[in-house]
Design an enzyme around this catalytic site. Structure first.
Site, PDB file in Angstrom:
ATOM      1  N   GLY A   8      -5.814   2.320   1.860  1.00 32.87           N
ATOM      2  CA  GLY A   8      -4.781   1.681   0.788  1.00 32.87           C
ATOM      3  C   GLY A   8      -5.987   0.995  -0.273  1.00 32.87           C
ATOM      4  O   GLY A   8      -5.632  -0.073  -0.649  1.00 32.87           O
ATOM      5  N   GLY A  11      -4.441  -0.039  -3.646  1.00 27.47           N
ATOM      6  CA  GLY A  11      -3.373  -1.101  -3.793  1.00 27.47           C
ATOM      7  C   GLY A  11      -3.648  -2.511  -4.252  1.00 27.47           C
ATOM      8  O   GLY A  11      -4.969  -2.457  -4.852  1.00 27.47           O
ATOM      9  N   ILE A  35      -3.389   7.344  -0.296  1.00 32.98           N
ATOM     10  CA  ILE A  35      -2.428   8.749  -0.559  1.00 32.98           C
ATOM     11  C   ILE A  35      -2.360   9.042  -1.983  1.00 32.98           C
ATOM     12  O   ILE A  35      -1.680   9.805  -2.253  1.00 32.98           O
ATOM     13  CB  ILE A  35      -1.296   8.663   0.163  1.00 32.98           C
ATOM     14  CG1 ILE A  35      -0.406   7.271  -0.248  1.00 32.98           C
ATOM     15  CG2 ILE A  35      -1.520   8.691   1.450  1.00 32.98           C
ATOM     16  CD1 ILE A  35       1.107   7.306   0.192  1.00 32.98           C
ATOM     17  N   TYR A 143      10.334  -6.067   6.725  1.00 39.35           N
ATOM     18  CA  TYR A 143       9.091  -6.216   6.427  1.00 39.35           C
ATOM     19  C   TYR A 143       8.373  -7.325   7.566  1.00 39.35           C
ATOM     20  O   TYR A 143       7.251  -7.024   8.093  1.00 39.35           O
ATOM     21  CB  TYR A 143       8.622  -6.700   4.958  1.00 39.35           C
ATOM     22  CG  TYR A 143       7.261  -7.034   4.642  1.00 39.35           C
ATOM     23  CD1 TYR A 143       6.441  -5.781   4.431  1.00 39.35           C
ATOM     24  CD2 TYR A 143       6.965  -8.388   4.200  1.00 39.35           C
ATOM     25  CE1 TYR A 143       4.996  -6.303   4.202  1.00 39.35           C
ATOM     26  CE2 TYR A 143       5.644  -8.426   3.939  1.00 39.35           C
ATOM     27  CZ  TYR A 143       4.808  -7.712   3.760  1.00 39.35           C
ATOM     28  OH  TYR A 143       3.575  -7.880   3.240  1.00 39.35           O
ATOM     29  N   LYS A 147       6.037  -6.992  10.559  1.00 42.44           N
ATOM     30  CA  LYS A 147       4.488  -7.977  10.528  1.00 42.44           C
ATOM     31  C   LYS A 147       4.426  -8.741  11.681  1.00 42.44           C
ATOM     32  O   LYS A 147       3.330  -8.881  12.324  1.00 42.44           O
ATOM     33  CB  LYS A 147       4.235  -8.555   9.217  1.00 42.44           C
ATOM     34  CG  LYS A 147       4.174  -7.906   7.915  1.00 42.44           C
ATOM     35  CD  LYS A 147       2.617  -7.276   7.874  1.00 42.44           C
ATOM     36  CE  LYS A 147       2.412  -6.712   6.505  1.00 42.44           C
ATOM     37  NZ  LYS A 147       1.079  -5.958   6.629  1.00 42.44           N
TER      38      LYS A 147
END
Ligand code: SER
Length: 321
Positions: A8, A11, A35, A143, A147
């Site tokens: 990531g 990000g 990605i 989400y 988490k």
């Protein structure tokens, strides 16, 4: 010598953490992956490769081939986007973490893992002011559920396999380098961009919605400090609370207005308002302070000054007083 894999790296957190870790461990020792292509600085300052964390076979090859010793897994679908595609978000957030935990368990060279949790693990039944480290956790977003489940898995791998996994419950993160995308706290980044570009902002949260927010340099420092902390001092193996500042859209509007006097704001709360109302307004991070010395440098005023200056530079605009 450490050899670090960042998942990531394109990000919001990854782009800045990669650069910081390259300063500490040396550019060639920090392998950035994502990605999609990251920004120029990450691309040019050290190794980058396209890698999908969902592809467990390529992941394990990568880790073995590059003799990775630490993994930072920062890829996730954030709260707002996850509500639009709950099953996909659950799949991505959970399976990516499980792939990382399994690789770390299987490959002996991997000594440490970092994975970000979030204030989204809390829910409407949690005390919202000064939310303690240990409290009621009944998240209502996919989400938050992912988490919280992730935190439980991290602790499980620590207890069962003695894996050194470390995690922080990040508050909303504010930065000018890379925008987040799809989060409930993203208004606090958008507001600065919109102030500089348009002199106005239509906020998707109501004016008095207090949430814990943190400036990215403080978040990066906290992450590095936690990862470098003496393992014997760490009492939490799920995720540590991180507080930052308790701020409303109205507070940021007032602060920006000091530098952009005509800056106007309107409020059109959408589905993210419902999410924000289930999250803490402020966080008690005394356990983080005790265990690994967590402190912050920036307040709303100093952060606003830097945000407006850097965004103006980036967009080549000079709207500041
Ligand atoms: N910033 C995240 C979000 O709003 C919370 O961790 O989704």
């Amino acid at each position: 010598m450490e050899r670090i894999l960042i998942i990531g790296a394109a990000g919001q957190i990854g782009s800045e953490l990669t650069l910081e870790l390259r300063k500490i461990y040396g550019s060639d020792h920090v392998f950035a992956t994502d990605i999609k292509d990251p920004g120029r600085e990450v691309m040019e300052s050290g190794p980058f490769q396209l890698l999908d964390v969902m592809d467990d076979k390529r992941l394990i090859h990568f880790v073995i081939r590059h003799k990775i010793t630490q993994i930072y897994h920062l890829a996730a679908v954030l709260s707002g986007n996850a509500e639009k595609l709950p099953i996909q978000a659950w799949h991505i957030n959970m399976n990516s973490l499980m792939n990382i935990l399994e690789v770390a368990k299987m490959v002996d060279e991997v000594k440490k893992v970092f994975w970000p949790s979030s204030i989204a693990v809390f829910g409407p039944t949690t005390p919202r002011i000064n939310t303690p480290q240990l409290t009621v956790m009944e998240p209502t977003t996919v989400y938050g559920v992912s988490k919280l489940a992730g935190e439980r898995w991290c602790e499980y791998y620590h207890r069962k396999y003695n894996l050194d996994v470390r995690s922080i419950r990040y508050p909303g993160l504010i930065s000018y380098e890379t925008e987040a995308g799809g989060g409930t706290t993203d208004y606090a980044v958008e507001i600065y961009y919109s102030a500089v570009k348009n002199g106005s902002y239509d906020c998707f949260l109501a004016e008095n919605t207090a949430l814990p927010l943190l400036f990215m340099p403080d978040a990066i420092k906290a992450t590095v400090d936690l990862m470098e902390a003496d393992p014997d001092k760490l009492s939490v193996h799920s995720a540590y609370n991180l507080g930052g500042m308790s701020i409303t859209p109205k507070d940021i509007h007032a602060e920006i207005s000091k530098q952009i006097p005509g800056f106007s704001i309107s409020y059109s709360p959408d589905f993210r308002q419902t999410i924000a109302e289930t999250w803490p307004q402020s966080i008690d991070d005394s356990v983080s302070a005790r265990d690994w010395g967590c402190t912050y440098q920036y307040d709303l005023e100093s952060m606003t000054e830097i945000m407006l200056e850097e965004i103006s530079k980036k967009l080549n605009l000079n709207t500041l007083r």
